[in-house]
Design a protein around this motif. Structure first.
Motif, mmCIF file in Angstrom:
data_model
loop_
_atom_site.group_PDB
_atom_site.id
_atom_site.type_symbol
_atom_site.label_atom_id
_atom_site.label_comp_id
_atom_site.label_asym_id
_atom_site.label_seq_id
_atom_site.Cartn_x
_atom_site.Cartn_y
_atom_site.Cartn_z
ATOM 1 N N ARG A 56 0.834 -1.218 0.000
ATOM 2 C CA ARG A 56 0.000 0.000 0.000
ATOM 3 C C ARG A 56 0.864 1.261 0.000
ATOM 4 O O ARG A 56 0.600 2.208 -0.745
ATOM 5 C CB ARG A 56 -0.929 0.001 1.213
ATOM 6 C CG ARG A 56 -2.089 -0.926 1.075
ATOM 7 C CD ARG A 56 -3.062 -0.797 2.268
ATOM 8 N NE ARG A 56 -3.946 -1.927 2.278
ATOM 9 C CZ ARG A 56 -3.779 -3.007 3.043
ATOM 10 N NH1 ARG A 56 -2.763 -3.090 3.878
ATOM 11 N NH2 ARG A 56 -4.627 -4.001 2.976
ATOM 12 N N ARG A 57 1.895 1.301 0.865
ATOM 13 C CA ARG A 57 2.771 2.482 0.929
ATOM 14 C C ARG A 57 3.531 2.673 -0.376
ATOM 15 O O ARG A 57 3.671 3.790 -0.873
ATOM 16 C CB ARG A 57 3.755 2.365 2.098
ATOM 17 C CG ARG A 57 3.102 2.476 3.456
ATOM 18 C CD ARG A 57 4.110 2.580 4.597
ATOM 19 N NE ARG A 57 5.195 1.613 4.532
ATOM 20 C CZ ARG A 57 5.150 0.374 4.998
ATOM 21 N NH1 ARG A 57 4.064 -0.086 5.563
ATOM 22 N NH2 ARG A 57 6.206 -0.421 4.908
ATOM 23 N N ALA A 58 4.026 1.578 -0.960
ATOM 24 C CA ALA A 58 4.782 1.660 -2.211
ATOM 25 C C ALA A 58 3.876 2.142 -3.349
ATOM 26 O O ALA A 58 4.284 2.966 -4.168
ATOM 27 C CB ALA A 58 5.408 0.308 -2.553
ATOM 28 N N GLN A 59 2.649 1.653 -3.417
ATOM 29 C CA GLN A 59 1.720 2.075 -4.468
ATOM 30 C C GLN A 59 1.334 3.539 -4.298
ATOM 31 O O GLN A 59 1.201 4.266 -5.280
ATOM 32 C CB GLN A 59 0.474 1.185 -4.477
ATOM 33 C CG GLN A 59 0.770 -0.176 -5.015
ATOM 34 C CD GLN A 59 -0.442 -1.089 -5.153
ATOM 35 O OE1 GLN A 59 -0.336 -2.048 -5.884
ATOM 36 N NE2 GLN A 59 -1.541 -0.834 -4.490
ATOM 37 N N GLN A 60 1.177 3.980 -3.058
ATOM 38 C CA GLN A 60 0.862 5.392 -2.820
ATOM 39 C C GLN A 60 2.029 6.267 -3.286
ATOM 40 O O GLN A 60 1.828 7.282 -3.946
ATOM 41 C CB GLN A 60 0.586 5.621 -1.338
ATOM 42 C CG GLN A 60 0.185 7.040 -1.022
ATOM 43 C CD GLN A 60 -0.140 7.213 0.443
ATOM 44 O OE1 GLN A 60 0.360 6.486 1.302
ATOM 45 N NE2 GLN A 60 -0.971 8.183 0.743
ATOM 46 N N PRO A 65 -0.501 1.144 -9.231
ATOM 47 C CA PRO A 65 -0.198 -0.173 -8.658
ATOM 48 C C PRO A 65 1.220 -0.631 -8.990
ATOM 49 O O PRO A 65 1.708 -0.420 -10.094
ATOM 50 C CB PRO A 65 -1.233 -1.096 -9.311
ATOM 51 C CG PRO A 65 -2.350 -0.192 -9.706
ATOM 52 C CD PRO A 65 -1.701 1.122 -10.074
ATOM 53 N N VAL A 66 1.865 -1.243 -8.025
ATOM 54 C CA VAL A 66 3.169 -1.852 -8.247
ATOM 55 C C VAL A 66 2.962 -3.094 -9.113
ATOM 56 O O VAL A 66 2.046 -3.871 -8.878
ATOM 57 C CB VAL A 66 3.834 -2.245 -6.913
ATOM 58 C CG1 VAL A 66 5.133 -3.000 -7.141
ATOM 59 C CG2 VAL A 66 4.078 -1.017 -6.054
ATOM 60 N N ASP A 67 3.806 -3.256 -10.109
ATOM 61 C CA ASP A 67 3.721 -4.407 -10.989
ATOM 62 C C ASP A 67 4.350 -5.605 -10.277
ATOM 63 O O ASP A 67 5.572 -5.750 -10.238
ATOM 64 C CB ASP A 67 4.442 -4.107 -12.303
ATOM 65 C CG ASP A 67 4.236 -5.176 -13.361
ATOM 66 O OD1 ASP A 67 3.465 -6.125 -13.114
ATOM 67 O OD2 ASP A 67 4.850 -5.054 -14.430
ATOM 68 N N VAL A 68 3.497 -6.432 -9.670
ATOM 69 C CA VAL A 68 3.953 -7.644 -8.989
ATOM 70 C C VAL A 68 3.833 -8.791 -9.978
ATOM 71 O O VAL A 68 2.743 -9.115 -10.430
ATOM 72 C CB VAL A 68 3.120 -7.912 -7.715
ATOM 73 C CG1 VAL A 68 3.544 -9.229 -7.071
ATOM 74 C CG2 VAL A 68 3.269 -6.763 -6.726
ATOM 75 N N LEU A 69 4.963 -9.380 -10.325
ATOM 76 C CA LEU A 69 5.003 -10.444 -11.324
ATOM 77 C C LEU A 69 4.629 -11.801 -10.749
ATOM 78 O O LEU A 69 4.086 -12.649 -11.450
ATOM 79 C CB LEU A 69 6.396 -10.515 -11.950
ATOM 80 C CG LEU A 69 6.915 -9.184 -12.496
ATOM 81 C CD1 LEU A 69 8.385 -9.287 -12.817
ATOM 82 C CD2 LEU A 69 6.125 -8.758 -13.696
ATOM 83 N N ALA A 70 4.933 -12.017 -9.468
ATOM 84 C CA ALA A 70 4.620 -13.293 -8.829
ATOM 85 C C ALA A 70 4.719 -13.126 -7.319
ATOM 86 O O ALA A 70 5.363 -12.206 -6.820
ATOM 87 C CB ALA A 70 5.590 -14.374 -9.295
ATOM 88 N N CYS A 90 8.813 -8.168 -7.981
ATOM 89 C CA CYS A 90 8.336 -6.883 -8.485
ATOM 90 C C CYS A 90 9.127 -6.406 -9.699
ATOM 91 O O CYS A 90 10.310 -6.704 -9.843
ATOM 92 C CB CYS A 90 8.440 -5.827 -7.388
ATOM 93 S SG CYS A 90 7.435 -6.185 -5.941
ATOM 94 N N ASN A 91 8.466 -5.610 -10.512
ATOM 95 C CA ASN A 91 9.104 -4.966 -11.647
ATOM 96 C C ASN A 91 10.141 -3.985 -11.120
ATOM 97 O O ASN A 91 9.822 -3.088 -10.342
ATOM 98 C CB ASN A 91 8.033 -4.247 -12.468
ATOM 99 C CG ASN A 91 8.583 -3.502 -13.645
ATOM 100 O OD1 ASN A 91 9.583 -2.811 -13.550
ATOM 101 N ND2 ASN A 91 7.900 -3.614 -14.759
ATOM 102 N N GLU A 92 11.385 -4.156 -11.554
ATOM 103 C CA GLU A 92 12.445 -3.301 -11.015
ATOM 104 C C GLU A 92 12.308 -1.841 -11.429
ATOM 105 O O GLU A 92 12.777 -0.949 -10.738
ATOM 106 C CB GLU A 92 13.818 -3.861 -11.341
ATOM 107 C CG GLU A 92 14.104 -4.096 -12.792
ATOM 108 C CD GLU A 92 15.412 -4.844 -12.970
ATOM 109 O OE1 GLU A 92 16.458 -4.178 -12.946
ATOM 110 O OE2 GLU A 92 15.373 -6.068 -13.135
ATOM 111 N N GLU A 93 11.643 -1.550 -12.546
ATOM 112 C CA GLU A 93 11.425 -0.155 -12.935
ATOM 113 C C GLU A 93 10.503 0.541 -11.944
ATOM 114 O O GLU A 93 10.691 1.716 -11.635
ATOM 115 C CB GLU A 93 10.839 -0.066 -14.340
ATOM 116 C CG GLU A 93 11.821 -0.422 -15.425
ATOM 117 C CD GLU A 93 11.225 -0.297 -16.812
ATOM 118 O OE1 GLU A 93 10.013 -0.019 -16.935
ATOM 119 O OE2 GLU A 93 11.974 -0.472 -17.778
ATOM 120 N N ASP A 94 9.507 -0.171 -11.429
ATOM 121 C CA ASP A 94 8.632 0.405 -10.410
ATOM 122 C C ASP A 94 9.413 0.722 -9.143
ATOM 123 O O ASP A 94 9.273 1.794 -8.564
ATOM 124 C CB ASP A 94 7.479 -0.538 -10.076
ATOM 125 C CG ASP A 94 6.402 -0.571 -11.143
ATOM 126 O OD1 ASP A 94 6.491 0.225 -12.107
ATOM 127 O OD2 ASP A 94 5.476 -1.389 -11.022
#
Length: 111
Positions: A56-60, A65-70, A90-94
């Motif tokens: 939640r904190r990261a997405q804010q 939304p954070v791109d969670v791959l798995a 997670c997607n490293e660019e995010d």
């Protein structure tokens, strides 16, 4: 077609220093590939709650939304180690803050 470069401020781990960090000392953001964000605990609900709070904190911070791959759940039966090992891949660019940098560059900060 020309490509524009974006300057990112990254720490020694290759992520934005403004990215929220997991709150418990047992949790961490790991190296590539996929930038696992790890939450370790003997209590699975506690690890899941910390994971959800960080997400939640990261997405804010990211503004999307954070791109969670798995999501990976494992266990560690060695003495002295937390039993559950929960990882978000997670997607490293995010995690580096690319969406934030793109908005800042285009003047959309705070919108």
């Amino acid at each position: 077609m020309s490509e524009e470069t974006i300057q990112l401020e990254l720490n020694e781990a290759g992520v934005s220093p403004k990215l929220p960090t997991p709150s418990d000392p047992r949790d961490q953001i790991q190296d590539v590939p996929y930038r696992p964000v790890e939450f370790r605990d003997d209590d699975l609900p506690a690890a899941l709650e910390r994971c959800a709070g960080w997400l939640r904190r990261a997405q804010q911070w990211l503004g999307e939304p954070v791109d969670v791959l798995a999501v990976h759940l494992d266990y560690d039966e060695r003495d002295g180690y937390p039993y559950y090992d929960l990882k978000l891949l997670c997607n490293e660019e995010d995690l580096a803050g690319v969406p934030v940098a793109l908005r800042e560059r285009s003047g959309e900060v705070g919108k």
